[in-house]
Write a protein that holds these residues in place. Structure first.
Motif, PDB file in Angstrom:
ATOM      1  N   ASN A  92      -8.768  -5.247   3.243  1.00 53.26           N
ATOM      2  CA  ASN A  92      -8.371  -3.489   3.129  1.00 53.26           C
ATOM      3  C   ASN A  92      -7.427  -2.186   3.038  1.00 53.26           C
ATOM      4  O   ASN A  92      -7.251  -1.762   2.463  1.00 53.26           O
TER       5      ASN A  92
ATOM      6  N   ARG B 255       1.051  -0.884  -0.162  1.00 50.66           N
ATOM      7  CA  ARG B 255       0.038   0.170  -0.111  1.00 50.66           C
ATOM      8  C   ARG B 255       0.379   1.520   0.145  1.00 50.66           C
ATOM      9  O   ARG B 255       0.583   2.330  -0.601  1.00 50.66           O
TER      10      ARG B 255
ATOM     11  N   SER C 100      -7.188   0.164   0.062  1.00 53.27           N
ATOM     12  CA  SER C 100      -5.940   1.489   0.539  1.00 53.27           C
ATOM     13  C   SER C 100      -5.174   2.124  -0.820  1.00 53.27           C
ATOM     14  O   SER C 100      -4.931   3.238  -1.007  1.00 53.27           O
TER      15      SER C 100
ATOM     16  N   ALA D   5     -11.859   3.213   2.565  1.00 57.72           N
ATOM     17  CA  ALA D   5     -10.915   3.603   1.631  1.00 57.72           C
ATOM     18  C   ALA D   5     -11.509   3.654   0.391  1.00 57.72           C
ATOM     19  O   ALA D   5     -10.835   4.559  -0.156  1.00 57.72           O
TER      20      ALA D   5
ATOM     21  N   GLU E 145      -6.775   3.280  -3.440  1.00 55.73           N
ATOM     22  CA  GLU E 145      -6.943   4.620  -3.499  1.00 55.73           C
ATOM     23  C   GLU E 145      -5.869   5.880  -3.465  1.00 55.73           C
ATOM     24  O   GLU E 145      -5.911   6.352  -3.973  1.00 55.73           O
TER      25      GLU E 145
END
Length: 188
Positions: free
Chosen positions: A106, A78, A110, A142, A113
């Motif tokens: 998640n 990430r 992220s 997110a 994102e």
């Protein structure tokens, strides 16, 4: 049998505690180095040409019962803005029957994102239940951030509505993200 004075027993414990702390610190450093090495290898792969399972065969077996180690890998992917690698890694783990959880999912959201891939984030969020991962508040936030970065205020408001349908209460982060998107789009 003579008892040692309390001061002597206490002074023996301190070196033992220090050695234990040093061993934990060394082990933590070793794990961080292994994680960094793995992430570096992953980021250098051409996913069209290489099988991730073949490349990670050793780690997939060694870390099978340690999902927290994979959490570290996903976090680093990430940070490096490599959602495609994170997504492929998650799929490889599932094919190898390694436990994945909402935290791993998640992290992928992220990563989407971070690179403003709101379409991928929306698709991934929608596919989480089929992967046996129930989206939580962090999953939605997110995805909302990814939509915010892409100036997709309609999608953000849709996610707030979807949260209500799932009986997930949006938090201040959810509402702030939606409000910022509406503000940017002059949709008051």
């Amino acid at each position: 049998c003579r008892r040692q004075p309390e001061e002597a027993r206490g002074s023996q414990r301190q070196p033992d505690q220090a050695r234990g702390s040093q061993r934990r610190s060394a082990k933590k450093q070793e794990i961080e180095e292994e994680t960094a090495d793995l992430v570096s290898r992953l980021c250098q792969l051409n996913l069209q040409e290489v099988s991730l399972e073949a490349e990670l065969e050793q780690e997939l077996q060694q870390w099978k019962s340690q999902p927290w180690r994979w959490t570290q890998v996903f976090g680093k992917l990430r940070q490096k803005k490599r959602p495609e690698v994170a997504c492929e890694l998650l799929s490889a783990m599932e094919r190898a029957a390694i436990e994945t959880n909402v935290i791993h999912h998640n992290s992928v959201l992220s990563a989407f994102e971070k690179v403003s891939q709101w379409q991928h984030a929306l698709g991934f969020l929608g596919g989480m239940p089929s992967r046996k991962a129930v989206p939580d508040l962090i999953s939605f936030n997110a995805t909302m951030f990814a939509c915010e970065r892409g100036s997709r205020w309609h999608q953000q408001l849709g996610l707030v509505a979807d949260m209500a349908q799932r009986e997930l209460a949006p938090d201040s982060i959810s509402y702030a993200s939606a409000l910022r998107a509406c503000e940017r789009a002059d949709q008051w």
